[in-house]
Each structure stands twice: as structure tokens, then as C-alpha cells.
Scaffold this active site. Structure first.
Site, mmCIF file in Angstrom:
data_model
loop_
_atom_site.group_PDB
_atom_site.id
_atom_site.type_symbol
_atom_site.label_atom_id
_atom_site.label_comp_id
_atom_site.label_asym_id
_atom_site.label_seq_id
_atom_site.Cartn_x
_atom_site.Cartn_y
_atom_site.Cartn_z
ATOM 1 N N ARG A 51 0.870 -1.120 0.128
ATOM 2 C CA ARG A 51 -0.023 0.038 0.054
ATOM 3 C C ARG A 51 0.960 1.337 -0.135
ATOM 4 O O ARG A 51 0.460 2.411 -0.671
ATOM 5 C CB ARG A 51 -0.873 -0.102 1.107
ATOM 6 C CG ARG A 51 -2.288 -0.723 0.819
ATOM 7 C CD ARG A 51 -3.397 -0.460 1.912
ATOM 8 N NE ARG A 51 -2.654 -0.767 3.125
ATOM 9 C CZ ARG A 51 -3.351 -0.924 4.346
ATOM 10 N NH1 ARG A 51 -4.801 -0.828 4.308
ATOM 11 N NH2 ARG A 51 -2.808 -1.376 5.348
ATOM 12 N N HIS A 177 7.593 -22.592 8.198
ATOM 13 C CA HIS A 177 9.123 -22.368 7.832
ATOM 14 C C HIS A 177 9.956 -23.522 8.835
ATOM 15 O O HIS A 177 11.151 -23.777 8.248
ATOM 16 C CB HIS A 177 9.708 -20.854 8.481
ATOM 17 C CG HIS A 177 9.510 -20.774 9.878
ATOM 18 N ND1 HIS A 177 8.736 -20.383 10.661
ATOM 19 C CD2 HIS A 177 10.904 -20.543 10.498
ATOM 20 C CE1 HIS A 177 9.246 -20.020 11.939
ATOM 21 N NE2 HIS A 177 10.404 -20.485 11.830
ATOM 22 N N LYS A 181 13.854 -25.626 7.630
ATOM 23 C CA LYS A 181 15.249 -25.621 8.404
ATOM 24 C C LYS A 181 16.039 -26.949 7.973
ATOM 25 O O LYS A 181 15.533 -28.008 7.864
ATOM 26 C CB LYS A 181 14.770 -25.787 9.907
ATOM 27 C CG LYS A 181 14.264 -24.442 10.577
ATOM 28 C CD LYS A 181 14.252 -24.449 11.991
ATOM 29 C CE LYS A 181 13.293 -23.387 12.395
ATOM 30 N NZ LYS A 181 14.395 -21.924 12.632
ATOM 31 N N GLU A 215 12.668 -20.625 23.376
ATOM 32 C CA GLU A 215 13.167 -19.511 23.112
ATOM 33 C C GLU A 215 13.479 -18.555 24.058
ATOM 34 O O GLU A 215 12.658 -18.705 25.220
ATOM 35 C CB GLU A 215 11.868 -18.813 22.211
ATOM 36 C CG GLU A 215 11.544 -19.322 21.030
ATOM 37 C CD GLU A 215 10.568 -18.756 20.019
ATOM 38 O OE1 GLU A 215 10.814 -17.950 19.359
ATOM 39 O OE2 GLU A 215 9.339 -18.852 20.323
ATOM 40 N N ASP A 234 0.388 -20.694 18.399
ATOM 41 C CA ASP A 234 1.524 -20.268 17.597
ATOM 42 C C ASP A 234 2.650 -21.085 17.293
ATOM 43 O O ASP A 234 3.235 -21.006 16.200
ATOM 44 C CB ASP A 234 2.038 -19.014 18.483
ATOM 45 C CG ASP A 234 3.068 -18.238 17.866
ATOM 46 O OD1 ASP A 234 2.820 -17.692 16.836
ATOM 47 O OD2 ASP A 234 4.086 -18.230 18.473
ATOM 48 N N HIS A 239 4.466 -25.883 14.203
ATOM 49 C CA HIS A 239 5.781 -26.403 14.062
ATOM 50 C C HIS A 239 6.353 -27.311 14.889
ATOM 51 O O HIS A 239 6.669 -28.330 14.344
ATOM 52 C CB HIS A 239 6.895 -24.940 14.619
ATOM 53 C CG HIS A 239 6.551 -23.729 14.225
ATOM 54 N ND1 HIS A 239 6.254 -23.589 12.800
ATOM 55 C CD2 HIS A 239 6.663 -22.486 14.545
ATOM 56 C CE1 HIS A 239 6.140 -22.384 12.522
ATOM 57 N NE2 HIS A 239 6.580 -21.513 13.408
HETATM 58 C C1 BG6 Z 1 7.013 -18.238 14.491
HETATM 59 C C2 BG6 Z 1 6.003 -17.914 15.737
HETATM 60 O O1 BG6 Z 1 6.397 -19.029 13.950
HETATM 61 O O2 BG6 Z 1 8.113 -19.061 14.920
HETATM 62 C C3 BG6 Z 1 7.134 -16.955 16.764
HETATM 63 O O3 BG6 Z 1 4.967 -17.003 15.419
HETATM 64 C C4 BG6 Z 1 8.311 -17.768 17.029
HETATM 65 O O4 BG6 Z 1 6.526 -16.736 18.035
HETATM 66 C C5 BG6 Z 1 8.986 -18.463 15.712
HETATM 67 O O5 BG6 Z 1 9.323 -17.110 17.685
HETATM 68 C C6 BG6 Z 1 10.341 -19.398 16.131
HETATM 69 O O6 BG6 Z 1 10.852 -19.530 14.834
HETATM 70 P P1 BG6 Z 1 12.417 -19.720 14.790
HETATM 71 O O7 BG6 Z 1 12.691 -20.016 13.248
HETATM 72 O O8 BG6 Z 1 13.082 -18.496 15.381
HETATM 73 O O9 BG6 Z 1 12.702 -21.171 15.703
#
Ligand code: BG6
Length: 482
Positions: A51, A177, A181, A215, A234, A239
Site C-alpha cells: 500500500r 518455516h 530448516k 526460546e 502459535d 511447528h
Molecule cells: C513463529 C512464531 O512461527 O516461529 C514465533 O510465530 C516464534 O512466535 C518463531 O518465535 C520461532 O521461529 P524460529 O525459526 O526462530 O525458531
């Protein structure tokens, strides 16, 4: 060891939300790295559509800064060549503004075409509809979408239906994602490329499996999003679920998209409902350096979890009786993601009880330092009789593969796979829905019981109840950051 680079075909990648946070942190720096490695051929184009009223010069500056932030200052020649691929169109997904300009920039389908929807899911429908109305899509066109992919089964179904109304499943690339990895892919290589592990990879030989994604960061500036999601939506639904699937699935007959995704789906469908007393939710508190979760999300009464530990069962022939302990959380002791496969002890100890007993253990370290460790039992050195100890056979990938071993960021790999048309590392619609079908009753249970997460200290191992969850079974969590 230098990795082999195979260039992809020329492509046009159009990024909606091309000046957003994900584009700045991951997508654009990732594309730059692939370009520097020679994987993106001349004639390809990267067009940001957003935008902001920016001109091309402004966008090129934005990209240069994004690359400098993510990767350090780029070489002037490389950034100048990369800038030649870039273009920018101010566009509004909700009106016709900017669409004919975008169409003018895409006169033919000679290049492989992909649209990256790096925008909120509420915009998917108008985007998809306008792409068709402006004839910007052919049967070979791909779209890339990001999590959150729904917030429950119903919303995920709606989202899938929206996308499927405009695109075939084979055109839709849903990113998790974690699948991009390098070590996550290595999990498949270790399991299915070696004879050593697979015969033992079942409940007869494996006592339990731990999957931890810890984390040290808090929710930072993402409080508004995170507080509506929590660790379950999340991290666990996507994941950790993917890590569980790759750890537990049967060998697919080929490393081919639907063969792999069929096997993952079977694991999700075999997951037993989780007993409420097999889950611990936590929320971080402050310490001298940090504020509480509730301060971070600016809600003094928030009952959203920033931590989860749970015990799960995969109800199938291979895994009956072997628990999977999952845990993830923010503001924990360290950033540390790993899978620990803990084998059973030998059926009979010939050395007598005083020699000691140890479990073999395979630790697959995903981040920060990637590697694999196998713990084996040996004799304690010295003349003190036959006493046993366990030692690590350690393989850090950085050491084993040398300093040149390139570990691409997940996004680099995944975007190249979109262009190659390889969906193996992307989630299929039924997988996403099955994962929500398992997750929903857990969240509904908390809501019905007004469950309040247990507080835990920032930079700790998480709530003490999580230790009890596993210790009740005579097991213990592997150390975070150890
Ligand atoms: C994201 C989450 O999908 O993955 C985040 O929304 C999280 O909350 C992140 O911090 C972690 O990804 P990575 O690659 O840093 O382990």
C-alpha cells in the site's frame, strides 16, 4: 564442503506485503542470498506490491537496508545487480487501485509466476479474486501463504475453501518455516538414509521422545497477535506438530510431495486426544531485567499461555506405549530446539546392578547449533572393576562439514522450492485441518474450565509443574541450552 547450487528457472515473484516485516526480515534477504549464490537466473523479477506510496528507488533503498540488517553490509556490485531485479507497485488489495499497473508489468507467462501473500488472511479472498479478474494467473501460477492458517478448524476450513475456490491444491504453498530448516530435513535423512536407526525406531526399542522448542525471547512487539494465539496456536499446532510428524511417520515410498504428506497426515490422525492433566500451561513473570508477559501484552488479566508442556500418544502399531513429550515456551533459559529419542535399557544387565545402567539416546539439535549426538554406554576407564558410563558420540554439523557448509535460512530453501514447483516441504490442506481438529478440543477445554496458566520465572526452565508432568513417569526433561 561447499554446497551445490542448481539455478532455478527464471521467475516473477510478486510479494503482496512486500514492505512488511516478514519481507524485510526474511523474504528479501533470503532472495538476495540465493541471488549471490547464483541460484536466481538473470531475467527473473521480484516485484513488491504494497500500500505504501513508494517509488522504485525508495524500494531499492528499503531492500538494501533490509539486507544490511539481516546479513551485514552487502557488496556494492552484488546489491546493484540484485536491485536490477526489483520492482515496486503501490496497490490496494481492497480496491482496483494499482492492479492495471501490476498487470502491465506482467505481460506474459514466460517466467514461472508466484504470488507471495505476505498479508493477513482476511485479505486472501480479495487478492485471489482480483488476481483472476486481472488475468494474472495461469494454471502454472503458484501462491504462497503464511501462518497463522486459521485459528481453529472452522476458520482453517473457510480459508482453505477460499483459496481452493480460486486455485488448485497443487498451486497453493502453505509455509511452515520449520520444514525449511536444514536440520529438520536432516531428520528425514537420518531416519531414512541410514540402516542403523529405522529398525529400532518404534515402541519396542524407544522409551520416549522429547521435542523441545525453547526460546529466550519474550513476545516483544507482537503482543497483540500473540495474546490471541498463545503457544498452542502459535507453535504447537504447526511447528511442533511438523517435528512430531517427521519423527513419528512411516517411511514414505518416495521423497515426493504427496507421499511424504500422506504419511504425516496419518500421524496427526493417529494422535490421541490429550488428557487435561497431561498438559501444563505457563506464563512468564518478570525478573530484574524484564517485564511480565501481562505487561508485554498490556493486559493485566491475560490468561494466554507463553509456555506449554504436554504428553501425547500416537495411537498406532509403531508407537503404542511410547509417549511423546512436547514443550515450547518463550522467555526460557536459552534458545534451544531439539529432539531427544531416548531408547530403552538393555533387557538384561550382565554386569550386575553395581555397574550402573544407561539409556542410549539420540539427540537431534535443530538450533542454535545444528548437530547430532548419540549417547552410548562404555566401560568407565580405570581399574575400578566393570562400571558403565555413557559418553556422547558428538557430531556438530559445522565441524563435520567444515566452515563453508552453508546452512540456508528456511525461507531461502522454501522460496526456491516454490519456483521449482516442489510441495514436499509445504503443508497440504488436510494436514492443516487435521492438526486443528486435534488442537481445538484442548483449547476448548481450557476455555470451559477458565484455565489459568502457571507462572514461571523469566529465563528459567518453565513452570515446575512441567517437571512433575514427566517426573511422574520416572523420566526427566533434557536440559534447555545444555
Ligand atoms: C513463529 C512464531 O512461527 O516461529 C514465533 O510465530 C516464534 O512466535 C518463531 O518465535 C520461532 O521461529 P524460529 O525459526 O526462530 O525458531
Amino acid at each position: 564442503m561447499v554446497s551445490r547450487i542448481i539455478p532455478v528457472e527464471t521467475f516473477d515473484l510478486i510479494i503482496f506485503g512486500g514492505t512488511g516485516d516478514l519481507a524485510r526480515r526474511k523474504i528479501l534477504p533470503g532472495l538476495f542470498k540465493r541471488f549471490c549464490d547464483g541460484q536466481i537466473p538473470p531475467g527473473s523479477r521480484i516485484i513488491a506490491a504494497a500500500r505504501s506510496e513508494m517509488d522504485l528507488g525508495g524500494f531499492q533503498e528499503f531492500v538494501t537496508e533490509a539486507i544490511a540488517d539481516a546479513l551485514g553490509l552487502p557488496e556494492p556490485d552484488q546489491i546493484a545487480d540484485f536491485a536490477d531485479l526489483l520492482d515496486y507497485v503501490p496497490i490496494d488489495a481492497l480496491s482496483d487501485q494499482g492492479w492495471s499497473e501490476l498487470a502491465e508489468k506482467l505481460p506474459s507467462f514466460d517466467n514461472t509466476r508466484a504470488f507471495y501473500f505476505s498479508v493477513g488472511p482476511s485479505i486472501f479472498e480479495p487478492l485471489a479474486e482480483r488476481l483472476h479478474r486481472h488475468s494474472l494467473v495461469d494454471p502454472n501460477t503458484r501462491i504462497v501463504v503464511e501462518k497463522p492458517f486459521g485459528r481453529d478448524l472452522d476458520s482453517a476450513r473457510d480459508l482453505n475453501a477460499t483459496l481452493r475456490a480460486h486455485f488448485d491444491e497443487g498451486q497453493i504453498y502453505r509455509i511452515d518455516h520449520y520444514l525449511g530448516k536444514e536440520t529438520v530435513q536432516n531428520l528425514m535423512a537420518v531416519r531414512f538414509g541410514n540402516m542403523l536407526f529405522e529398525p529400532l525406531w518404534n515402541s519396542q526399542y524407544i522409551d520416549h521422545i522429547q521435542i523441545s522448542v525453547a526460546e529466550d525471547v519474550g513476545v516483544g512487539g507482537r503482543g497483540a497477535y500473540y495474546d490471541k494465539s498463545g503457544a498452542m496456536r502459535d507453535m504447537v499446532q504447526n511447528h511442533l506438530m511438523q517435528l512430531l510428524c517427521l519423527t513419528a511417520m512411516e517411511p514414505p515410498s518416495f521423497f515426493e510431495p504427496d507421499a511424504v504428506r500422506d504419511e504425516k497426515l496419518k500421524v496427526i490422525r493417529a494422535l490421541a486426544p490429550v488428557e487435561p492433566h497431561h498438559i501444563v500451561r505457563g506464563q512468564y513473570t518478570d525478573n530484574s531485567e524484564t517485564v511480565t508477559y501481562r505487561q508485554d501484552v498490556e493486559d493485566p488479566r491475560s490468561t494466554t499461555e507463553s509456555y506449554i508442556a504436554m504428553k501425547c500418544h500416537v495411537n498406532n502399531w509403531r508407537w503404542a506405549g511410547t509417549p511423546f513429550y512436547l514443550r515450547t515456551g518463550k522467555r526460557l533459559k536459552a534458545r534451544d530446539s531439539e529432539i531427544n529419542v531416548v531408547f530403552k535399557r538393555t533387557p538384561h544387565l550382565i554386569f550386575g546392578p553395581e555397574a550402573g545402567e544407561h539409556n542410549n539416546e539420540l539427540r537431534i539439535q535443530l538450533q542454535p547449533d545444528e548437530g547430532i549426538t548419540l549417547r552410548v554406554t562404555i566401560k568407565e576407564p580405570g581399574p575400578g572393576g566393570m562400571r558403565l558410563m555413557d559418553v556422547p558420540l558428538d557430531m556438530s554439523f559445522a565441524e563435520a562439514l567444515g566452515d563453508d557448509a552453508d546452512t540456508p535460512d528456511a525461507y531461502e530453501r522454501l522460496i526456491m522450492d516454490v519456483i521449482r514447483g516442489n510441495q514436499t516441504l509445504f503443508m497440504r490442506d488436510d494436514e492443516v485441518e487435521a492438526a486443528w481438529a486435534w488442537t481445538d478440543p484442548i483449547i476448548e477445554g481450557w476455555e470451559a474450565r477458565n484455565d489459568v496458566p502457571k507462572p514461571y520465572d523469566s529465563y528459567s526452565n518453565g513452570p515446575t509443574d512441567a517437571d512433575l508432568l514427566i517426573e511422574r513417569d520416572g523420566r526427566y526433561w533434557r536440559g534447555i541450552g545444555a
